[in-house]
Structures are given as structure tokens and as C-alpha cells.
Design an enzyme around this catalytic site. Structure first.
Site, PDB file in Angstrom:
ATOM      1  N   GLU A 197       1.725  -3.010   4.244  1.00 26.74           N
ATOM      2  CA  GLU A 197       3.011  -2.621   3.690  1.00 26.74           C
ATOM      3  C   GLU A 197       4.179  -3.273   4.484  1.00 26.74           C
ATOM      4  O   GLU A 197       4.194  -3.278   5.839  1.00 26.74           O
ATOM      5  CB  GLU A 197       3.205  -1.239   3.607  1.00 26.74           C
ATOM      6  CG  GLU A 197       4.414  -0.571   3.308  1.00 26.74           C
ATOM      7  CD  GLU A 197       5.067  -0.888   2.083  1.00 26.74           C
ATOM      8  OE1 GLU A 197       4.455  -0.819   0.951  1.00 26.74           O
ATOM      9  OE2 GLU A 197       6.204  -1.253   1.996  1.00 26.74           O
ATOM     10  N   ARG A 228       8.523   3.115   4.474  1.00 28.96           N
ATOM     11  CA  ARG A 228       7.490   3.330   3.696  1.00 28.96           C
ATOM     12  C   ARG A 228       6.167   3.260   4.375  1.00 28.96           C
ATOM     13  O   ARG A 228       5.078   3.803   4.281  1.00 28.96           O
ATOM     14  CB  ARG A 228       7.488   2.497   2.579  1.00 28.96           C
ATOM     15  CG  ARG A 228       8.510   2.599   1.609  1.00 28.96           C
ATOM     16  CD  ARG A 228       8.662   1.720   0.322  1.00 28.96           C
ATOM     17  NE  ARG A 228       7.670   2.010  -0.448  1.00 28.96           N
ATOM     18  CZ  ARG A 228       7.381   2.732  -1.561  1.00 28.96           C
ATOM     19  NH1 ARG A 228       8.476   3.496  -1.883  1.00 28.96           N
ATOM     20  NH2 ARG A 228       6.440   2.908  -2.551  1.00 28.96           N
ATOM     21  N   CYS A 281       3.644  -1.001 -12.528  1.00 29.38           N
ATOM     22  CA  CYS A 281       4.009   0.163 -13.520  1.00 29.38           C
ATOM     23  C   CYS A 281       5.035  -0.170 -14.197  1.00 29.38           C
ATOM     24  O   CYS A 281       6.244   0.543 -14.512  1.00 29.38           O
ATOM     25  CB  CYS A 281       4.387   1.541 -12.655  1.00 29.38           C
ATOM     26  SG  CYS A 281       5.804   1.178 -11.355  1.00 29.38           S
ATOM     27  N   ALA A 299       0.958  -1.130  -0.027  1.00 33.79           N
ATOM     28  CA  ALA A 299       0.070  -0.021   0.069  1.00 33.79           C
ATOM     29  C   ALA A 299       0.617   1.382   0.139  1.00 33.79           C
ATOM     30  O   ALA A 299       0.285   2.406  -0.622  1.00 33.79           O
ATOM     31  CB  ALA A 299      -1.018  -0.072   1.109  1.00 33.79           C
ATOM     32  N   ALA A 300       2.040   1.411   0.484  1.00 35.74           N
ATOM     33  CA  ALA A 300       2.723   2.370   0.594  1.00 35.74           C
ATOM     34  C   ALA A 300       3.289   3.037  -0.941  1.00 35.74           C
ATOM     35  O   ALA A 300       3.525   2.335  -1.563  1.00 35.74           O
ATOM     36  CB  ALA A 300       4.067   2.495   1.507  1.00 35.74           C
ATOM     37  N   ASP A 345      -1.034  -3.756  -6.100  1.00 33.53           N
ATOM     38  CA  ASP A 345      -0.238  -2.898  -7.140  1.00 33.53           C
ATOM     39  C   ASP A 345       1.223  -3.359  -6.691  1.00 33.53           C
ATOM     40  O   ASP A 345       1.804  -2.821  -5.879  1.00 33.53           O
ATOM     41  CB  ASP A 345      -0.710  -1.613  -6.627  1.00 33.53           C
ATOM     42  CG  ASP A 345       0.020  -0.470  -7.360  1.00 33.53           C
ATOM     43  OD1 ASP A 345       0.138  -0.554  -8.417  1.00 33.53           O
ATOM     44  OD2 ASP A 345       0.641   0.601  -6.804  1.00 33.53           O
ATOM     45  N   GLY A 351       0.384   5.302  -0.140  1.00 34.88           N
ATOM     46  CA  GLY A 351      -0.789   5.173   0.052  1.00 34.88           C
ATOM     47  C   GLY A 351      -1.558   6.051  -1.054  1.00 34.88           C
ATOM     48  O   GLY A 351      -2.870   6.243  -0.690  1.00 34.88           O
ATOM     49  N   GLY A 352      -1.121   6.355  -2.215  1.00 40.12           N
ATOM     50  CA  GLY A 352      -1.954   6.922  -3.324  1.00 40.12           C
ATOM     51  C   GLY A 352      -3.155   6.388  -3.605  1.00 40.12           C
ATOM     52  O   GLY A 352      -4.303   6.987  -3.497  1.00 40.12           O
ATOM     53  N   LYS A 353      -3.140   5.088  -3.636  1.00 34.95           N
ATOM     54  CA  LYS A 353      -4.324   4.131  -4.118  1.00 34.95           C
ATOM     55  C   LYS A 353      -4.959   3.740  -2.881  1.00 34.95           C
ATOM     56  O   LYS A 353      -6.425   3.632  -3.153  1.00 34.95           O
ATOM     57  CB  LYS A 353      -3.732   2.981  -4.776  1.00 34.95           C
ATOM     58  CG  LYS A 353      -3.017   3.184  -6.196  1.00 34.95           C
ATOM     59  CD  LYS A 353      -2.614   2.061  -6.936  1.00 34.95           C
ATOM     60  CE  LYS A 353      -1.680   2.504  -8.183  1.00 34.95           C
ATOM     61  NZ  LYS A 353      -0.381   2.748  -7.589  1.00 34.95           N
TER      62      LYS A 353
HETATM   63  N1  SAM Z   1      -0.070   1.063  -4.178  1.00 38.85           N
HETATM   64  C1  SAM Z   1       1.086   1.958  -3.782  1.00 38.85           C
HETATM   65  C2  SAM Z   1       0.416   3.542  -3.830  1.00 38.85           C
HETATM   66  O1  SAM Z   1      -0.377   3.623  -4.817  1.00 38.85           O
HETATM   67  O2  SAM Z   1       0.969   4.543  -3.349  1.00 38.85           O
HETATM   68  C3  SAM Z   1       2.326   2.028  -4.307  1.00 38.85           C
HETATM   69  C4  SAM Z   1       2.688   0.570  -4.039  1.00 38.85           C
HETATM   70  S1  SAM Z   1       4.647   0.076  -4.631  1.00 38.85           S
HETATM   71  C5  SAM Z   1       4.318  -0.072  -6.305  1.00 38.85           C
HETATM   72  C6  SAM Z   1       4.824  -1.367  -4.074  1.00 38.85           C
HETATM   73  C7  SAM Z   1       4.945  -1.427  -2.471  1.00 38.85           C
HETATM   74  O3  SAM Z   1       4.956  -2.716  -2.063  1.00 38.85           O
HETATM   75  C8  SAM Z   1       6.327  -0.892  -1.886  1.00 38.85           C
HETATM   76  O4  SAM Z   1       6.054   0.038  -1.074  1.00 38.85           O
HETATM   77  C9  SAM Z   1       7.190  -1.954  -1.344  1.00 38.85           C
HETATM   78  O5  SAM Z   1       7.811  -1.850  -0.369  1.00 38.85           O
HETATM   79  C10 SAM Z   1       5.972  -2.976  -0.948  1.00 38.85           C
HETATM   80  N2  SAM Z   1       6.009  -4.462  -0.668  1.00 38.85           N
HETATM   81  C11 SAM Z   1       6.841  -5.055  -1.346  1.00 38.85           C
HETATM   82  N3  SAM Z   1       6.936  -6.222  -1.053  1.00 38.85           N
HETATM   83  C12 SAM Z   1       5.946  -6.484  -0.043  1.00 38.85           C
HETATM   84  C13 SAM Z   1       5.503  -7.388   0.639  1.00 38.85           C
HETATM   85  N4  SAM Z   1       5.785  -8.637   0.317  1.00 38.85           N
HETATM   86  N5  SAM Z   1       4.348  -7.271   1.333  1.00 38.85           N
HETATM   87  C14 SAM Z   1       3.970  -5.951   1.775  1.00 38.85           C
HETATM   88  N6  SAM Z   1       4.458  -5.115   1.077  1.00 38.85           N
HETATM   89  C15 SAM Z   1       5.226  -5.240   0.077  1.00 38.85           C
END
Ligand code: SAM
Length: 293
Positions: free
Chosen positions: A141, A146, A235, A118-119, A184, A121-123
Site C-alpha cells: 500500500e 491507509r 469498483c 491492499a488498504a 484491486d 485490507g478487506g481483500k
Molecule cells: N483492496 C483494498 C481492500 O479490499 O480493502 C482496496 C484497495 S483501493 C481500491 C486502492 C488502494 O490502492 C488505495 O488504498 C490506494 O491508496 C492504493 N494505491 C494507489 N496507487 C498505489 C500504488 N501505486 N501502489 C500501491 N498502492 C496504491
């Protein structure tokens, strides 16, 4: 390929050419700096209020035909980051492509949602806003720094009914069940490069991302209620992170619910029913697929 492409790693140019023989040049030409885009946070302000305030600040903008809360600034953001709009969480700076997944998930009041990664957190905050603050959202997250950013943004945006948890989404309790899930996924970012600027993309990152995406996808599907929907997004424009993740989900018994792209979205050819956004002067490269259990 032309000059601008020399600034893109050679291995990526080769991959793009192999995967998109007729579109690789167009993709690479889309690796440019984009204007600032933002979303009015309907939990705190109307789009009209935001439009008035941007005008008062002398910031020209364009509206986005497929989303009334989206704005595209016509020039430099000026003092936007110091403005009351920003400080009070009435707006959220977010790329246009990344506004699409919550719109397709269309959360409703009372639904139980999981945002797996989630981080910042935009979505998550957009999901909360789209449900009028009435969906029950669990936002997960893994990364500590983050996660703090996520909590800060949830608070600033007034997204009250969100349960934020710092956890590895792949290890969430097997007994949890959700109506809708957003995955995401962490990815290589192959849709978001800007020519001439540093990028972490590598063959190893692509491979590791693809592995993690499938792990998270498998977990996400297991946490869905029967008939529930999972929106998978990245992305990235690379098939090994997109179509191959969808094929993996279909082999695991999920169904693909076809998505219809909004008019005007720059598209790349991709698997039927999925959306691959081509990077360009307004949009980041992005991928979306809706899966049902
Ligand atoms: N959805 C977010 C937004 O809109 O702001 C952006 C998400 S970013 C593409 C992917 C996120 O997944 C990163 O913050 C990363 O730290 C987190 N992440 C990676 N592996 C993860 C896991 N196994 N469990 C939870 N979070 C994870």
C-alpha cells in the site's frame, strides 16, 4: 432519464449512456444506499457462530447463496461497531461485490500471493482467511494513513502470515515472483456512487485512474510466475478502466481466463469472460477479469 438521475454528474450520465445505451438508466437507478454487509472471518469465527451472535443481538440478516461467510443485514447495524464480534475481528464489514476477487483467486496453503493495492485490507484479510492463514501474502500500500489502517486490520483479523509493506507497487523489486496477484486497482469509483451524496468522480480522475491501472497491471504481470494468475478488479463500470485495461494486458501477452458469475449477480454486458456487476440495492458496481501469464 428520470429524476434520481439528476443527482448524478451530467458528464457521467453521458458517458454511461454512450457506453451502455440500453442499461444507463438501470445503472443510475442502482446508485442507492445499500444495506450493511459483512463477512465472517473464518480465521477467528465460523459463519454459524456469527449467525448466532447476530441473532442474539436482534439483527436480522440474509445469507448469500454463493458465499457461506457473507451476511447482509436486514436493517440498521445497531451497536454492531461496538460489539465483541467487531472488536475481536470475527467479522469484517465489506461490500458483497468486493468479496468476489479473493473467491476467484482461491488462495491455497503455501502459495505466494501479492496484493498490490491492499488498504484498508478487506481483500487481503479475506485471502488470508480463505487459505486458512496458510498462504504467504505480501500486501502493498502506497498511502501512509491507509497503510496504518491496513496494519491495524491485519492484526485485528488475525492475518498472521501477511508481510505488509508501504510502497508504490509500480516500483516493487523486479526480481520478486508470485503464484497469484490481486490488483484491486485504484479507480474512479463509478460503481459506488450514491445519489445525493458527495463524490470525487471527474473526467480527470477517470483518465488518471486508467493510466495508473495500466502501469500497475504491467508491473503485476511482470511479477507473476509463468502460468501464474492475476485477478484485476475495480469498483468502476467504465470501459476505459476495465475492458481497456484487459485489452492492454492481452496485448502484453497475458491470456484471459473466463470467469463464471455466480447465479443472481446483477450483470452488465461486457467483454466475454469478464464480469461487470451492475450497481443495485445490494451490490456495488464492480469489474473482474482473471489474467494468466
Ligand atoms: N483492496 C483494498 C481492500 O479490499 O480493502 C482496496 C484497495 S483501493 C481500491 C486502492 C488502494 O490502492 C488505495 O488504498 C490506494 O491508496 C492504493 N494505491 C494507489 N496507487 C498505489 C500504488 N501505486 N501502489 C500501491 N498502492 C496504491
Amino acid at each position: 432519464m428520470s429524476d434520481i438521475t439528476e443527482q448524478i454528474p451530467a458528464f457521467l450520465r453521458e458517458l454511461l449512456t454512450a457506453e451502455y445505451p440500453t442499461e444507463a438508466e438501470r445503472i443510475v437507478r442502482g446508485y442507492v444506499r445499500r444495506p450493511v454487509t459483512l463477512r465472517a472471518n473464518s480465521l477467528k469465527a465460523t459463519a454459524e457462530e456469527v449467525a448466532c451472535e447476530l441473532t442474539r443481538m436482534g439483527l436480522p440478516f440474509e445469507r448469500v447463496p454463493w458465499y457461506e461467510d457473507a451476511f447482509l443485514l436486514g436493517g440498521a447495524p445497531g451497536a454492531l461497531a461496538e460489539s465483541a464480534l467487531f472488536r475481536e475481528g470475527k467479522i469484517y464489514l465489506q461490500s458483497l461485490s468486493s468479496m468476489l476477487p479473493p473467491l476467484y483467486l482461491a488462495p491455497a496453503a503455501g502459495e505466494n500471493l501479492l496484493d498490490m493495492t491492499a488498504a484498508p485490507g478487506g481483500k487481503t484479510t479475506q485471502l488470508a482467511a480463505l487459505s486458512g492463514g496458510k498462504a504467504l501474502i505480501t500486501a502493498c500500500e502506497k498511502d501512509g494513513i491507509r497503510f496504518d489502517r491496513l496494519k491495524f486490520n491485519l492484526m485485528r483479523q488475525g492475518a498472521g502470515r501477511v508481510n505488509a509493506m508501504q510502497a508504490d507497487a509500480a516500483k516493487l523489486d523486479a526480481f520478486l515472483r508470485f503464484d497469484k496477484i490481486l490488483l484491486d486497482a485504484p479507480c474512479s469509483g463509478s460503481g459506488t456512487l450514491v445519489a445525493g451524496e458527495p463524490s470525487k468522480i471527474s473526467q480527470t480522475l477517470i483518465e488518471n485512474s486508467a493510466r495508473m491501472q495500466k502501469t500497475l497491471l504491467k508491473k503485476g504481470l511482470s511479477l507473476l510466475k509463468k502460468g501464474g494468475k492475476l485477478l484485476y478488479s475495480t469498483c468502476s463500470v467504465l470501459k476505459e478502466e476495465n475492458e481497456s485495461a484487459v485489452e492492454f494486458a492481452l496485448a502484453a501477452g497475458a491470456t484471459l481466463l473466463p470467469l463464471r458469475p455466480p447465479e443472481g449477480l446483477p450483470l452488465l454486458p461486457g467483454a466475454e469472460g469478464t464480469i461487470t456487476v451492475c450497481p443495485d440495492g445490494k451490490f456495488e458496481g464492480f469489474f473482474l477479469a482473471m489474467l494468466q501469464k
